[in-house]
Design an enzyme around this catalytic site. Structure first.
Site, PDB file in Angstrom:
ATOM      1  CE  LYS A 158     -23.031  57.584  11.283  1.00 16.76           C
ATOM      2  NZ  LYS A 158     -21.884  57.212  10.437  1.00 16.76           N
ATOM      3  CB  THR A 190     -27.417  50.048   3.358  1.00 17.91           C
ATOM      4  OG1 THR A 190     -27.018  48.771   3.902  1.00 17.91           O
ATOM      5  CG2 THR A 190     -28.918  50.038   3.118  1.00 17.91           C
ATOM      6  N   GLY A 192     -21.666  51.695   2.696  1.00 17.76           N
ATOM      7  CA  GLY A 192     -21.010  52.979   2.536  1.00 17.76           C
ATOM      8  C   GLY A 192     -21.848  54.192   2.905  1.00 17.76           C
ATOM      9  CB  THR A 193     -25.228  54.658   4.383  1.00 13.40           C
ATOM     10  OG1 THR A 193     -25.005  53.689   5.432  1.00 13.40           O
ATOM     11  CG2 THR A 193     -26.080  54.027   3.301  1.00 13.40           C
ATOM     12  N   GLY A 194     -22.547  55.473   5.847  1.00 14.24           N
ATOM     13  CA  GLY A 194     -21.896  56.307   6.860  1.00 14.24           C
ATOM     14  C   GLY A 194     -20.726  57.101   6.290  1.00 14.24           C
ATOM     15  CB  CYS A 195     -17.984  56.151   3.970  1.00 16.25           C
ATOM     16  SG  CYS A 195     -17.334  54.709   4.837  1.00 16.25           S
TER      17      CYS A 195
END
Length: 247
Positions: A158, A190, A192-195
């Site tokens: 990512k 931003t 929680g973008t990865g979750c």
């Protein structure tokens, strides 16, 4: 029934922007039924994490076993695990599972602080990575894992921590490389973008998409959710998970 089920194995975010709360909201947006196994409970908000309370490994394992026995998932997303004995307990429950497993290696906090001890990183590498269909590290997490761990392994790197006006996620999948550039959105919201990305990929796979298509749709969904962020909190606010999933 044709309803697909996706299981998230992750930590609880009291602020509602990340962790299993973000996962379940994402599953709802994609039209799949979300189940969960809580690994740890956090006291956190948009300003940061104040406390972390890991659950006993036996409690984590019992939740997973309960879901698998009655609500077998079509895909699984794994998020924050916290410590080595929880990682080992999760791996033991999933060893015989034959559905896509998306592993988001939550290793480094947004501010750069490590979230896994060295023994937990070793357990993640030895016990859980071999079970993962896809691992989704961001740039700091990829550096912490090391190039040798990711080499030859299907993974999505990512690019959100990169520089410039165009960010790029890079999928290494079955010997091929797929690049997914996206314009940078200048926003502090931003959290929680990865979750959200990893749970959206899991949902797409459960619905029958091939991996590159699932990643593309997940990235487009996150971009929409970022653009529609409700502006909550005084720090890194949450996304708007209720946006329409790109067709």
């Amino acid at each position: 029934m044709n309803k697909k089920i996706v299981l998230t194995i992750a930590g609880s975010d009291s602020g509602g922007g990340a962790g299993l709360q973000a996962d379940l909201k994402t599953f709802q947006a994609f039209g799949v039924f979300g189940t969960s196994a809580v690994t740890l409970v956090t006291a956190q908000n948009t300003l940061g994490v104040q406390q972390v309370f890991p659950l006993p490994p036996a409690v984590v394992a019992a939740q997973i076993a309960s879901v698998l026995s009655d609500l077998p998932p079509h895909a699984i997303k794994i998020g924050a695990l916290g410590q080595a004995d929880i990682i080992q307990a999760v791996a033991a429950e999933l060893r015989e599972v034959r559905v896509p497993i998306i592993l988001d290696p939550v290793m480094v906090a947004k501010g750069g602080s490590p979230l896994l001890s060295p023994d937990a990183v070793a357990a993640l590498t030895a016990d859980l990575l071999p079970l993962a269909t896809l691992v989704t590290p961001n740039l700091p997490e990829a550096a912490a894992l090391g190039a040798g761990v990711l080499a030859g392994r299907d993974h999505l790197l990512k690019g959100g921590h990169g520089t410039g006006e165009v960010l790029e996620d890079v999928l290494h999948w079955q010997g091929h490389i797929f690049r997914f550039p996206t314009p940078r959105q200048h926003t502090r919201h931003t959290h929680g973008t990865g979750c959200t990305l990893s749970s959206a990929i899991a949902a797409g796979l459960a619905l029958g998409l091939e991996m590159p298509q699932a990643v593309a749709q997940a990235q487009a969904y996150v971009a929409r959710a970022l653009a529609a962020a409700p502006g909550l909190g005084g720090g890194h606010g949450p996304l708007e998970h209720g946006v329409a999933v790109p067709g």
